[in-house]
Design a protein around this motif. Structure first.
Motif, PDB file in Angstrom:
ATOM      1  N   TYR A 177       5.785 -74.367  21.597  1.00 56.12           N
ATOM      2  CA  TYR A 177       5.744 -73.185  22.470  1.00 56.12           C
ATOM      3  C   TYR A 177       5.913 -73.525  23.938  1.00 56.12           C
ATOM      4  N   GLU A 178       5.493 -74.713  24.316  1.00 50.37           N
ATOM      5  CA  GLU A 178       5.671 -75.149  25.700  1.00 50.37           C
ATOM      6  C   GLU A 178       7.167 -75.256  26.023  1.00 50.37           C
ATOM      7  N   ARG A 181       8.736 -71.881  26.293  1.00 43.87           N
ATOM      8  CA  ARG A 181       8.416 -71.261  27.580  1.00 43.87           C
ATOM      9  C   ARG A 181       9.303 -71.775  28.692  1.00 43.87           C
ATOM     10  N   ARG A 182       9.660 -73.060  28.608  1.00 48.50           N
ATOM     11  CA  ARG A 182      10.516 -73.651  29.651  1.00 48.50           C
ATOM     12  C   ARG A 182      11.983 -73.312  29.435  1.00 48.50           C
ATOM     13  N   THR A 187      14.332 -69.967  20.248  1.00 49.20           N
ATOM     14  CA  THR A 187      13.222 -69.146  19.760  1.00 49.20           C
ATOM     15  C   THR A 187      13.502 -68.722  18.319  1.00 49.20           C
ATOM     16  N   GLU A 249       0.900 -69.477  20.562  1.00 50.99           N
ATOM     17  CA  GLU A 249       0.997 -69.822  21.967  1.00 50.99           C
ATOM     18  C   GLU A 249      -0.153 -69.231  22.748  1.00 50.99           C
ATOM     19  N   ASP A 253      -2.918 -71.131  25.079  1.00 49.13           N
ATOM     20  CA  ASP A 253      -3.204 -70.823  26.472  1.00 49.13           C
ATOM     21  C   ASP A 253      -4.694 -70.692  26.723  1.00 49.13           C
TER      22      ASP A 253
END
Lengths: 267, 89
Positions: A177-178, A181-182, A187, A249, A253
């Motif tokens: 997920y990191e 995100r970047r 996906t 995710e 967090d």
């Protein structure tokens, strides 16, 4: 009730088929079903090791097919669960030792007594794949969010359709997920858009999987960690339950934020 | 402009976006087993046949391969000029 025979395949090697078969087997058996896992990777067996049953092999798939033992003699019962069995692959033979019709006959013998038969397909599109696809009622394709894996998954999905075993359902394994995100990882929406098949599972990257294999103790046994939970969810979907895809995710967090609060000075 | 500003101004594309683009291209060609070369030949022959019947502007023609679920579609968008063929201007 007659068993459902599920083949787990991928095209690409190393994406997580064996891990998926082992953990789905555990999950389904934990839910009370009678499950037989078959290692179809003759010559390169690994389902035994991932399940931690490698010391208990006496007979294998090829012994059954060649008549050196009865079916039940080759079935290793996993003592951790009420009804989970493994039929290991042979290690010193190759994929030509078994034919697609051998596999169909074997599975027919299992149909009446068991609820699920999970077949671990080898990588590739040749004999091993053809052997393991032949008896399937349903096919699960495992892929990673990575260009070559997705490309191979597409080819396999096409072959599954051509063998009239489609439509396949997809498991996307090792989601980070990191990186998503970047913007550095495809996906699940991207992948489903490209492959145009139904998604049945999203399994996050999880160190616990390697630790589990090190120990021969599949992650799903204690539902330990994210991957364990993801496999448990896939099993529920196979059983017909409508399980929403967990947002791993978000949980990540919250945990990260909490640990920053509890450990002043950062991670 | 200093070198580091170049990266910002070119708006470097995210790698996942690039991956998806490339996969789209690769999958269509894998599925139809049509090389770029063959596809070009195909397009030219289509144009040739159509221009036997009507006037077309080859530069305005768009022939693309699109994905529609598990199927592939060859889509031709060919504007036809209003003058009929053979009539003198």
């Amino acid at each position: 009730m007659a068993a459902t025979i599920i083949t787990v395949t991928s095209g690409k090697g190393g994406v997580g088929k064996t891990t998926a078969v082992a953990n789905l087997g555990v999950a389904l058996a934990s839910n009370g079903s009678k499950v037989v896992c078959i290692d179809g990777d003759i010559g390169l067996r690994n389902l035994d090791v991932v399940l931690g049953l490698e010391n208990r092999i006496v007979y294998d798939l090829v012994d059954i097919v060649e008549g050196r033992c009865r079916l039940k003699q080759a079935m290793i019962r996993d003592k951790r669960l009420p009804e989970l069995y493994l039929i290991p692959a042979a290690q010193t033979r190759d994929k030509t030792a078994v034919s697609p019709s051998d596999m169909v006959n074997l599975c027919e013998q299992l149909r009446e007594e068991y609820d699920w038969v999970l077949i671990d397909s080898p990588a590739g599109i040749e004999r091993g794949f053809k052997n393991t696809i032949a008896p399937a009622d349903k096919v699960l394709v495992v892929t990673n969010p990575e260009v070559s894996a997705v490309r191979d998954a597409d080819r396999i999905i096409g072959l599954v359709e051509a063998e009239e075993k489609g439509p396949a359902q997809l498991i996307i394994n090792r989601v980070n997920y990191e990186m998503i995100r970047r913007g550095d990882m495809l996906t699940s929406e991207d992948i489903i858009d490209l492959l145009a098949v139904e998604l049945i599972g999203l399994v996050p990257e999880d160190e616990n999987v390697m630790i589990a294999t090190n120990r021969g103790h599949p992650v799903t046994l204690d539902s330990k960690g994210k991957a364990g939970r993801a496999f448990a969810n896939i099993a529920k979907r196979l059983e017909g339950q409508d399980v929403p895809f967990e947002d791993f995710e978000k949980k990540d967090d919250i945990i990260r934020r909490l640990s920053r609060i509890l450990k002043p000075g950062g991670e | 402009m200093p070198a580091w500003m170049d990266k910002i101004s070119t708006g470097k594309q995210k790698s996942a976006v690039k991956a998806k683009e490339r996969l789209k291209f690769v999958l269509i060609h894998d599925r139809t087993d049509l090389s770029n070369e063959t596809l070009d030949k195909l397009k030219n022959e289509i144009l040739e046949v159509i221009s036997r019947y009507v006037n077309i502007d080859p530069n305005a023609v768009q022939i693309t391969m699109n994905q529609d679920g598990r199927e592939q579609r060859l889509i031709a968008d060919i504007p036809i000029k209003s003058q009929s063929k053979g009539r003198n201007r």
